[in-house]
Structure formats: structure tokens, C-alpha cells
Design a protein around this motif. Structure first.
Motif, PDB file in Angstrom:
ATOM      1  N   ALA A 164       0.837  -1.205   0.000  1.00  0.00           N
ATOM      2  CA  ALA A 164       0.000   0.000   0.000  1.00  0.00           C
ATOM      3  C   ALA A 164       0.870   1.253   0.000  1.00  0.00           C
ATOM      4  O   ALA A 164       1.927   1.291   0.631  1.00  0.00           O
ATOM      5  CB  ALA A 164      -0.904  -0.005   1.234  1.00  0.00           C
ATOM      6  N   PRO A 165       0.447   2.303  -0.726  1.00  0.00           N
ATOM      7  CA  PRO A 165       1.227   3.547  -0.775  1.00  0.00           C
ATOM      8  C   PRO A 165       1.368   4.182   0.599  1.00  0.00           C
ATOM      9  O   PRO A 165       0.552   3.967   1.492  1.00  0.00           O
ATOM     10  CB  PRO A 165       0.397   4.442  -1.709  1.00  0.00           C
ATOM     11  CG  PRO A 165      -0.458   3.510  -2.481  1.00  0.00           C
ATOM     12  CD  PRO A 165      -0.747   2.368  -1.565  1.00  0.00           C
ATOM     13  N   VAL A 166       2.419   4.968   0.744  1.00  0.00           N
ATOM     14  CA  VAL A 166       2.698   5.660   2.001  1.00  0.00           C
ATOM     15  C   VAL A 166       1.527   6.575   2.372  1.00  0.00           C
ATOM     16  O   VAL A 166       0.842   7.118   1.504  1.00  0.00           O
ATOM     17  CB  VAL A 166       3.995   6.484   1.880  1.00  0.00           C
ATOM     18  CG1 VAL A 166       3.877   7.536   0.784  1.00  0.00           C
ATOM     19  CG2 VAL A 166       4.353   7.145   3.205  1.00  0.00           C
ATOM     20  N   LEU A 167       1.277   6.726   3.664  1.00  0.00           N
ATOM     21  CA  LEU A 167       0.241   7.645   4.117  1.00  0.00           C
ATOM     22  C   LEU A 167       0.602   9.072   3.739  1.00  0.00           C
ATOM     23  O   LEU A 167       1.767   9.489   3.835  1.00  0.00           O
ATOM     24  CB  LEU A 167       0.062   7.540   5.634  1.00  0.00           C
ATOM     25  CG  LEU A 167      -0.485   6.210   6.175  1.00  0.00           C
ATOM     26  CD1 LEU A 167      -0.492   6.233   7.696  1.00  0.00           C
ATOM     27  CD2 LEU A 167      -1.880   5.942   5.621  1.00  0.00           C
ATOM     28  N   GLN A 168      -0.394   9.842   3.319  1.00  0.00           N
ATOM     29  CA  GLN A 168      -0.151  11.213   2.892  1.00  0.00           C
ATOM     30  C   GLN A 168       0.499  12.056   3.993  1.00  0.00           C
ATOM     31  O   GLN A 168       1.353  12.891   3.717  1.00  0.00           O
ATOM     32  CB  GLN A 168      -1.484  11.855   2.456  1.00  0.00           C
ATOM     33  CG  GLN A 168      -1.352  13.261   1.880  1.00  0.00           C
ATOM     34  CD  GLN A 168      -0.636  13.259   0.538  1.00  0.00           C
ATOM     35  OE1 GLN A 168      -0.386  12.206  -0.042  1.00  0.00           O
ATOM     36  NE2 GLN A 168      -0.297  14.437   0.054  1.00  0.00           N
ATOM     37  N   GLU A 169       0.097  11.800   5.251  1.00  0.00           N
ATOM     38  CA  GLU A 169       0.657  12.582   6.357  1.00  0.00           C
ATOM     39  C   GLU A 169       2.160  12.340   6.493  1.00  0.00           C
ATOM     40  O   GLU A 169       2.933  13.277   6.722  1.00  0.00           O
ATOM     41  CB  GLU A 169      -0.048  12.223   7.669  1.00  0.00           C
ATOM     42  CG  GLU A 169      -1.510  12.637   7.739  1.00  0.00           C
ATOM     43  CD  GLU A 169      -2.431  11.682   6.984  1.00  0.00           C
ATOM     44  OE1 GLU A 169      -1.952  10.620   6.525  1.00  0.00           O
ATOM     45  OE2 GLU A 169      -3.629  12.007   6.859  1.00  0.00           O
ATOM     46  N   GLU A 170       2.582  11.099   6.336  1.00  0.00           N
ATOM     47  CA  GLU A 170       4.010  10.785   6.413  1.00  0.00           C
ATOM     48  C   GLU A 170       4.766  11.431   5.257  1.00  0.00           C
ATOM     49  O   GLU A 170       5.871  11.953   5.434  1.00  0.00           O
ATOM     50  CB  GLU A 170       4.215   9.270   6.378  1.00  0.00           C
ATOM     51  CG  GLU A 170       3.715   8.522   7.586  1.00  0.00           C
ATOM     52  CD  GLU A 170       4.050   7.043   7.484  1.00  0.00           C
ATOM     53  OE1 GLU A 170       5.247   6.692   7.487  1.00  0.00           O
ATOM     54  OE2 GLU A 170       3.105   6.239   7.377  1.00  0.00           O
ATOM     55  N   TYR A 171       4.154  11.372   4.089  1.00  0.00           N
ATOM     56  CA  TYR A 171       4.797  11.948   2.904  1.00  0.00           C
ATOM     57  C   TYR A 171       4.984  13.454   3.065  1.00  0.00           C
ATOM     58  O   TYR A 171       6.056  14.005   2.777  1.00  0.00           O
ATOM     59  CB  TYR A 171       3.937  11.635   1.680  1.00  0.00           C
ATOM     60  CG  TYR A 171       4.518  12.158   0.379  1.00  0.00           C
ATOM     61  CD1 TYR A 171       5.512  11.455  -0.287  1.00  0.00           C
ATOM     62  CD2 TYR A 171       4.055  13.357  -0.174  1.00  0.00           C
ATOM     63  CE1 TYR A 171       6.042  11.924  -1.476  1.00  0.00           C
ATOM     64  CE2 TYR A 171       4.582  13.830  -1.359  1.00  0.00           C
ATOM     65  CZ  TYR A 171       5.578  13.112  -2.012  1.00  0.00           C
ATOM     66  OH  TYR A 171       6.103  13.585  -3.173  1.00  0.00           O
ATOM     67  N   GLU A 172       3.964  14.142   3.526  1.00  0.00           N
ATOM     68  CA  GLU A 172       4.038  15.587   3.681  1.00  0.00           C
ATOM     69  C   GLU A 172       5.037  15.979   4.757  1.00  0.00           C
ATOM     70  O   GLU A 172       5.729  17.002   4.640  1.00  0.00           O
ATOM     71  CB  GLU A 172       2.654  16.153   3.995  1.00  0.00           C
ATOM     72  CG  GLU A 172       1.684  16.053   2.821  1.00  0.00           C
ATOM     73  CD  GLU A 172       0.306  16.577   3.146  1.00  0.00           C
ATOM     74  OE1 GLU A 172       0.086  17.024   4.295  1.00  0.00           O
ATOM     75  OE2 GLU A 172      -0.560  16.542   2.258  1.00  0.00           O
ATOM     76  N   ALA A 173       5.145  15.176   5.808  1.00  0.00           N
ATOM     77  CA  ALA A 173       6.123  15.456   6.860  1.00  0.00           C
ATOM     78  C   ALA A 173       7.541  15.345   6.309  1.00  0.00           C
ATOM     79  O   ALA A 173       8.421  16.162   6.623  1.00  0.00           O
ATOM     80  CB  ALA A 173       5.924  14.495   8.027  1.00  0.00           C
ATOM     81  N   MET A 174       7.761  14.330   5.465  1.00  0.00           N
ATOM     82  CA  MET A 174       9.070  14.178   4.846  1.00  0.00           C
ATOM     83  C   MET A 174       9.393  15.354   3.932  1.00  0.00           C
ATOM     84  O   MET A 174      10.503  15.892   3.943  1.00  0.00           O
ATOM     85  CB  MET A 174       9.116  12.864   4.067  1.00  0.00           C
ATOM     86  CG  MET A 174      10.435  12.569   3.366  1.00  0.00           C
ATOM     87  SD  MET A 174      10.583  13.321   1.721  1.00  0.00           S
ATOM     88  CE  MET A 174       9.225  12.529   0.865  1.00  0.00           C
TER      89      MET A 174
END
Length: 259
Positions: A164-174
Motif C-alpha cells: 500500500a502507498p505511504v500515508l499522505q501525512e508521512e509523505y508531507e512530513a518528509m
């Protein structure tokens, strides 16, 4: 009559102030949309120190760097090569509004200078969570503003790669962490480390690549991410993010080697 004249003069001052303030805000707003991204790269033996309008940019010599949010117009750029003190470069460069420019430090007609290699339009991305700066950090301006629109986080049957793709919240934090870095090498390293432990969509990867200026760095990020792509059937679209034909060929071969 004298009192009336004084009252009229007093009443005019707030109006004049508002007019001045309005034009000041207007000019400031225009300035936001008149910015340039400036990138410099040197050969392996020519790591450099750069001074921009008499302000030192880096304390440690580097082979490449990128500066964002530069006002359009003329700027004086100086380059020193610590390993070769005889090389001193000073040029006045003119930056156009909303452009991304890339210069090489190379020898031309017997002298070293900044040589323009590419110039492209820089479209400023506003009001997105990805581009919100962290404390004391300038936001990165993306040249690709059509990605990252309502990306679903649930796995669907279109997946032919990782889970499953990475959670949007994790992506935005990165991405917020990426924006906090001034140097492109740091941005690249942060994204590579993240990609090697998360599952990504191609459009997420392309957005990350759009925050890099050097095509070698874009390729490096792509190569490091090949085993962590969710919708692998869309990987071919990445070729459009490279300008040089030799790099397009490298990307094509990389995708062929990772079916």
C-alpha cells in the motif's frame, strides 16, 4: 478657515497612508511571483565557495548548490576555488522572473567562468501542505504543479509493485523536512532514505524529483526508488522529467532493467 484647512490636512494623512500601504503590499505581492532558482555545478576538482551580492552562501566548498527565492534582476556572483586560489570568478548575472537557471563552472577561452547551461520556466506552487516552510526555511518552488492532487492512500487493484502507498501525512512530513534543507545534496539524501523504506506512487516520486535541479540527482533518486514504486505501470511517464536525451535513454534502460 485656518482651522478647517488644518482639519482637511489631518484627514488626508490617513488616506495617503492607506494608499502608500496598498501600493507597498501590491509591490510585495508581485515580488513573490518574480523569483528565480539558481543552480551551479562544478567539475570534481573545482569544489567552490560562492558569494551572492557580497553575501557568502556556503562555508564549506561544494561541487553543486541551488538557491531558491532569488529576486529577479541583476546580481553579482563571485566564485572562489579553495584548491586553486588563482581561479577567481566575478560576474553580474541577470535573472528573469519565474525562471530556473543552471550554470556550470568551466573554462572558456582560457578563463574560468559561469556558463549558462539551461533556463526554464519556474511555476510557483502556493498554499499546499507540501510547500509550507518549516521554521526559518524557505519553501521549495516546484516546476511541476499538476502532481499531488488528492492521492488516495488505500491499495487498489492497479498495484503491480510494492504494498500500500505511504500515508499522505508521512509523505508531507518528509517533504517539509526536505524544504528545510538549503543544499540540494541534503534534499536528495532525505528523499532517498525515505523512499527506501516506503511505498510510493509515481506521481509522488515525480513531485520529489521536481524539487531537484540537477538531472544526475533526479536519476539517482529514481534509481534508489525503483523497488519501492506502487503503480509501476506508470513509470514511463518519468522520462518526461528529463531534458537531456542521454538521460532519457538512461531512464528508459533503468525501467527496462526493473520490470
Amino acid at each position: 478657515m485656518k482651522l478647517k484647512g488644518m482639519m482637511n490636512s489631518t484627514m488626508r494623512k490617513p488616506i495617503q497612508f492607506r494608499i502608500i500601504l496598498f501600493f507597498g503590499i501590491l509591490v510585495g505581492c508581485k515580488g513573490i511571483h518574480a523569483q528565480t532558482r539558481f543552480s551551479v555545478k562544478a567539475a570534481d576538482s573545482l569544489d567552490f565557495l560562492l558569494t551572492f551580492d557580497n553575501n557568502p552562501v556556503n562555508n564549506l566548498s561544494l561541487l553543486s548548490l541551488t538557491m531558491d527565492k532569488i529576486a529577479s534582476g541583476k546580481h553579482v556572483v563571485k566564485v572562489a576555488i579553495p584548491s586553486k586560489p588563482e581561479i577567481q570568478i566575478e560576474q553580474t548575472l541577470t535573472f528573469k522572473k519565474n525562471t530556473s537557471v543552471f550554470y556550470d563552472i568551466e573554462k572558456s577561452k582560457g578563463i574560468y567562468k559561469l556558463v549558462l547551461k539551461s533556463e526554464s520556466t519556474l511555476e510557483i506552487q502556493e498554499n499546499t501542505a507540501i510547500n509550507q516552510p518549516s521554521t526559518n526555511a524557505a519553501p521549495v518552488q516546484s516546476t511541476n504543479v499538476n502532481v499531488m492532487q488528492d492521492i488516495p492512500t488505500e491499495a487498489t487493484n492497479e498495484s503491480n509493485g510494492c504494498g500500500a502507498p505511504v500515508l499522505q501525512e508521512e509523505y508531507e512530513a518528509m517533504m517539509a523536512e526536505v524544504n528545510a534543507h538549503f543544499f540540494e545534496t541534503k534534499k536528495l539524501e532525505t528523499m532517498k532514505q525515505f523512499n527506501q523504506t516506503h511505498c510510493l506512487r509515481v506521481e509522488q516520486l515525480r513531485f520529489m524529483m521536481s524539487n531537484l535541479t540537477l538531472e544526475d540527482n533526479k536519476y539517482d533518486l529514481l534509481k534508489a526508488s525503483m523497488d519501492h514504486i506502487y503503480d509501476r505501470d506508470k513509470l514511463k511517464t518519468v522520462e518526461a522529467d528529463f531534458f537531456l536525451e542521454k538521460n532519457k535513454a538512461r531512464v528508459y534502460q533503468l525501467i527496462q532493467d526493473h520490470p
